[in-house]
Design a protein around this motif. Structure first.
Motif, PDB file in Angstrom:
ATOM      1  N   ILE A 169       1.149  -1.079   0.375  1.00 51.47           N
ATOM      2  CA  ILE A 169       0.266  -0.151   0.202  1.00 51.47           C
ATOM      3  C   ILE A 169       0.574   1.392  -0.120  1.00 51.47           C
ATOM      4  O   ILE A 169       0.308   2.431  -0.386  1.00 51.47           O
ATOM      5  N   PHE A 170       2.042   0.874   0.256  1.00 60.56           N
ATOM      6  CA  PHE A 170       2.779   2.012   0.330  1.00 60.56           C
ATOM      7  C   PHE A 170       2.920   3.112  -0.881  1.00 60.56           C
ATOM      8  O   PHE A 170       3.154   4.226  -1.310  1.00 60.56           O
ATOM      9  N   PHE A 171       2.917   2.076  -2.105  1.00 53.64           N
ATOM     10  CA  PHE A 171       3.376   2.304  -3.652  1.00 53.64           C
ATOM     11  C   PHE A 171       1.384   3.730  -3.930  1.00 53.64           C
ATOM     12  O   PHE A 171       1.886   3.998  -5.029  1.00 53.64           O
ATOM     13  N   VAL A 172       0.752   3.059  -3.489  1.00 54.14           N
ATOM     14  CA  VAL A 172      -0.873   3.355  -3.889  1.00 54.14           C
ATOM     15  C   VAL A 172      -0.736   4.772  -3.572  1.00 54.14           C
ATOM     16  O   VAL A 172      -1.702   5.590  -4.869  1.00 54.14           O
ATOM     17  N   THR A 173      -0.350   5.428  -2.270  1.00 57.68           N
ATOM     18  CA  THR A 173      -0.638   7.077  -2.454  1.00 57.68           C
ATOM     19  C   THR A 173       0.422   7.562  -3.511  1.00 57.68           C
ATOM     20  O   THR A 173       0.031   8.956  -3.968  1.00 57.68           O
ATOM     21  N   PHE A 174       1.245   6.610  -4.568  1.00 63.94           N
ATOM     22  CA  PHE A 174       2.475   7.908  -5.138  1.00 63.94           C
ATOM     23  C   PHE A 174       2.038   7.773  -6.440  1.00 63.94           C
ATOM     24  O   PHE A 174       1.398   8.733  -6.802  1.00 63.94           O
ATOM     25  N   TYR A 175       0.606   6.473  -6.504  1.00 68.93           N
ATOM     26  CA  TYR A 175       0.164   5.719  -8.246  1.00 68.93           C
ATOM     27  C   TYR A 175      -1.083   6.388  -8.121  1.00 68.93           C
ATOM     28  O   TYR A 175      -1.558   7.073  -8.970  1.00 68.93           O
TER      29      TYR A 175
ATOM     30  N   GLN B 183      -3.282  -0.179 -14.188  1.00 70.59           N
ATOM     31  CA  GLN B 183      -2.834   0.708 -15.192  1.00 70.59           C
ATOM     32  C   GLN B 183      -2.838   2.411 -15.167  1.00 70.59           C
ATOM     33  O   GLN B 183      -3.781   2.601 -14.188  1.00 70.59           O
ATOM     34  N   PRO B 184      -2.873   3.578 -15.746  1.00 65.66           N
ATOM     35  CA  PRO B 184      -2.572   4.430 -16.047  1.00 65.66           C
ATOM     36  C   PRO B 184      -4.172   5.128 -15.875  1.00 65.66           C
ATOM     37  O   PRO B 184      -4.340   5.963 -15.363  1.00 65.66           O
ATOM     38  N   GLU B 185      -4.822   4.029 -16.265  1.00 66.62           N
ATOM     39  CA  GLU B 185      -6.031   4.800 -17.090  1.00 66.62           C
ATOM     40  C   GLU B 185      -7.283   3.356 -16.718  1.00 66.62           C
ATOM     41  O   GLU B 185      -8.371   4.094 -16.540  1.00 66.62           O
ATOM     42  N   THR B 186      -6.571   2.371 -15.640  1.00 66.88           N
ATOM     43  CA  THR B 186      -7.308   2.599 -14.678  1.00 66.88           C
ATOM     44  C   THR B 186      -9.002   3.129 -13.954  1.00 66.88           C
ATOM     45  O   THR B 186      -8.273   4.226 -12.866  1.00 66.88           O
ATOM     46  N   GLY B 187     -10.209   3.062 -13.658  1.00 70.47           N
ATOM     47  CA  GLY B 187     -10.807   3.850 -13.161  1.00 70.47           C
ATOM     48  C   GLY B 187     -10.886   3.464 -10.979  1.00 70.47           C
ATOM     49  O   GLY B 187     -10.015   2.712 -10.909  1.00 70.47           O
ATOM     50  N   THR B 188     -12.540   4.663 -11.381  1.00 66.33           N
ATOM     51  CA  THR B 188     -12.095   4.449  -9.430  1.00 66.33           C
ATOM     52  C   THR B 188     -12.858   2.979  -9.202  1.00 66.33           C
ATOM     53  O   THR B 188     -13.094   3.156  -7.855  1.00 66.33           O
TER      54      THR B 188
ATOM     55  N   ALA C 245       5.908  11.445 -19.491  1.00 69.52           N
ATOM     56  CA  ALA C 245       4.486  11.188 -18.678  1.00 69.52           C
ATOM     57  C   ALA C 245       4.940   9.527 -19.102  1.00 69.52           C
ATOM     58  O   ALA C 245       4.449   8.799 -18.190  1.00 69.52           O
ATOM     59  N   ASP C 246       4.382   8.969 -20.423  1.00 71.17           N
ATOM     60  CA  ASP C 246       3.589   7.586 -20.369  1.00 71.17           C
ATOM     61  C   ASP C 246       4.842   6.945 -20.173  1.00 71.17           C
ATOM     62  O   ASP C 246       4.766   5.707 -20.077  1.00 71.17           O
ATOM     63  N   ALA C 247       6.536   7.442 -20.269  1.00 68.55           N
ATOM     64  CA  ALA C 247       7.123   6.460 -19.855  1.00 68.55           C
ATOM     65  C   ALA C 247       7.360   6.235 -18.564  1.00 68.55           C
ATOM     66  O   ALA C 247       7.760   4.931 -18.421  1.00 68.55           O
ATOM     67  N   VAL C 248       8.012   7.762 -17.390  1.00 69.01           N
ATOM     68  CA  VAL C 248       7.937   7.071 -16.710  1.00 69.01           C
ATOM     69  C   VAL C 248       6.510   6.611 -15.784  1.00 69.01           C
ATOM     70  O   VAL C 248       7.419   5.353 -14.969  1.00 69.01           O
ATOM     71  N   HIS C 249       5.283   6.295 -16.250  1.00 68.25           N
ATOM     72  CA  HIS C 249       4.336   5.868 -15.730  1.00 68.25           C
ATOM     73  C   HIS C 249       4.610   4.948 -15.718  1.00 68.25           C
ATOM     74  O   HIS C 249       4.106   3.727 -15.062  1.00 68.25           O
ATOM     75  N   GLY C 250       4.410   4.612 -17.363  1.00 68.05           N
ATOM     76  CA  GLY C 250       4.900   2.780 -17.725  1.00 68.05           C
ATOM     77  C   GLY C 250       5.705   2.177 -17.199  1.00 68.05           C
ATOM     78  O   GLY C 250       5.535   0.948 -16.200  1.00 68.05           O
ATOM     79  N   ALA C 251       6.555   2.614 -16.631  1.00 68.12           N
ATOM     80  CA  ALA C 251       8.346   1.601 -15.826  1.00 68.12           C
ATOM     81  C   ALA C 251       7.646   1.826 -14.388  1.00 68.12           C
ATOM     82  O   ALA C 251       7.513   0.752 -13.389  1.00 68.12           O
TER      83      ALA C 251
END
Length: 537
Positions: free
Chosen positions: A307-313, A374-379, A492-498
């Protein structure tokens, strides 16, 4: 002072002679459910403080001129003090009484919070945060010790369920409350809010709480054991906190880990010789207690590490504010609040084994589901996985806590409470460090390919290192001045993809740990129904 004995239990040699029990007071004193309300208010402060402060860090940085290292110490100093002192603090409660220990913890925590609000420098703020962690360590095991002694076995699970719901609500409500306070009042108000809460808990504690000390309660203090255990915990947590910065291959990381192992071995050897050990190793002859402790470590590893990464996400990939990201985590929180008391009722009826195995299975499914974000995942999709995770975690928080505290003798209830909390802290620190290392490695290996696939110009070594560091938390560096919008979008696509690739792997590993925890849960069983002889103060 009254000693209630049963044929199966005799007072410890050297204990004071039995005296007639005091006449029970009419009114509120010693009422189990009012005891729960009182300790829940105190515990709420500690749980809230674990997350509310993160939102205030940017304002603290601007106001006091704090560096990144200073901000990290504001959090790490608190967590380090809390983790190192928990088991020792539990022993303090067993030795001097959980009521007194709880009241000292509450007032000390509130006073340290006020001192932080008045701090004019980062150094003083960090110092008082460490003090806050020490008083929090006194408070948490004492609260569990009071519940263990006050509630009969058939109602203890329900009490721990409500206690867990309060912790879940406070932890998740921290970012929301912190965001509102920082935005509309000041960063100091984040700490000042603890003062009235602490005063309320203290007044209720003086009026309601009653000590229930076991006749065999410890009458001395194991100083060598305290030093060895505290030293080992310090070196372990210190290494885990700093491993991401130092590197897992760095000699300093392994030196602290090695020293922690030596300290723990020396502690185990000493505890076998001590007349009244700090942590009686005989407690671990109880397979359910040992399984509950391991289960708590594994649960915290997967949950806190993932869950540590969820806030960054939410904030860096989806661009949400801290308050909005907190609101998006409400399905997890709401499910924990609702499911914790229900889990307590179910565990009381059928025992902990089936609910715990099922709960860790649900947690594993949720973790694997979160690995697909994914970056496009909805609420809606996020909410489903968050809610399922909350549904899985609630029975574990309740059941594992009861298995540890309920299977410990009453005279060691405080130590058992400290053990439960320490297991969570160690598991959380280990999960954050290990999954953080996995995340960093995955980002480092996938980012160059994502960057090249986006058609972006190669970077030099210094630029690549800075980009990788930013990508590990999902932050997109600003594009060069005058760069076209398409370039900013490609970056943004490159960073978020990684970042998504790394987070997915971290959650997949957390899911695997949850499956392992489900296996450990097979060894749990409900706590003892007998409390042993008790001294009511």
């Amino acid at each position: 002072m009254t000693t209630d004995t049963s044929p199966a239990h005799a007072p410890a040699p050297g204990s004071p002679p039995d005296q007639p029990p005091p006449a029970p007071r009419a009114g509120l004193r010693g009422h189990p459910w009012l005891t729960l309300v009182t300790v829940a208010i105190g515990v709420m402060m500690v749980a809230l403080d674990g997350t509310i402060v993160a939102v205030a860090n940017p304002a603290i940085t601007a106001d006091l001129g704090a560096s990144l290292a200073d901000v990290q110490w504001i959090t790490n100093g608190y967590l380090l003090a809390l983790a190192v002192a928990l088991i020792t603090a539990g022993k303090v409660g067993d030795r001097f009484g959980h009521r007194q220990t709880f009241l000292v913890g509450v007032m000390g925590f509130a006073a340290a919070s006020a001192a932080i609000g008045f701090s004019g420098s980062v150094a003083w703020l960090i110092a008082f945060r460490v003090l806050q962690g020490l008083f929090g360590a006194l408070l948490m095991p004492a609260a569990l010790g009071l519940l263990r002694a006050t509630f009969p076995a058939e109602k203890l699970n329900m009490a721990i369920g409500i206690w867990g719901a309060v912790i879940g609500a406070s932890t998740a409500g921290g970012p929301i409350a912190g965001g509102l306070l920082v935005e509309h009042v000041s960063w100091q108000s984040v700490f000042f809010i603890n003062v009235p809460v602490g005063l309320l808990a203290c007044v209720l504690g003086l009026a309601i709480l009653v000590d229930h000390r076991a006749a065999a309660a410890p009458r001395s203090f194991d100083i060598p054991g305290v030093l060895l255990l505290s030293g080992g915990m310090f070196c372990l947590i210190w290494a885990l906190i700093n491993a991401p910065e130092w590197g897992w291959g760095d000699g300093t990381t392994w030196l602290f880990l090695a020293v922690s192992v030596v300290a723990f071995v020396a502690f185990a050897v000493w505890e076998r010789r001590a007349a009244e050990p700090l942590l009686p190793l005989s407690m671990f002859r109880s397979v359910p207690l040992s399984a509950g402790t391991v289960l708590m470590v594994l649960m915290a590893f997967g949950f806190m590490g993932g869950i540590f990464f969820v806030t960054f996400y939410l904030q860096n990939v989806h661009g949400m504010s801290p308050v909005d990201s907190g609101l998006h985590l409400l399905p997890l929180t709401a499910m924990m609040i609702v499911a914790s008391p229900l889990a307590g009722a179910v565990i009381t009826r059928v025992g902990p084994r089936i609910p715990l195995v099922t709960a860790m299975g649900l947690s594993a499914v949720a973790m694997f589901g979160l690995s697909t974000l994914q970056p496009e995942t909805g609420t809606l999709e996020m909410s489903v996985w968050f809610a399922l995770l909350g549904l899985g975690l609630a029975p574990v928080m309740v059941g594992a806590t009861e298995v540890i505290v309920g299977n410990a003798p009453l005279q060691h209830a405080g130590v058992a409470g400290g053990l439960q909390q320490a297991a969570m802290q160690v598991g959380g620190a280990l999960g954050t460090a290990v999954l953080g290392a996995v995340m960093a490695s995955r980002v480092g290996s996938t980012l160059p390919g994502e960057w090249q696939a986006a058609g972006l110009a190669p970077l030099d070594a210094e630029q690549s290192a800075a980009l990788r560091e930013a990508a590990e938390v999902g932050v997109v560096p600003p594009p060069p001045e005058g760069a076209p919008e398409q370039m900013a979008s490609a970056m943004a696509d490159a960073v978020h993809g990684a970042f998504i690739s790394g987070m997915g792997l971290a959650f997949a590993i957390a899911g695997g740990v949850a499956v392992l925890a489900a296996g450990v849960a097979l060894f749990t069983k409900r706590g003892r129904s007998d409390a042993g002889p008790a001294v009511h103060v």
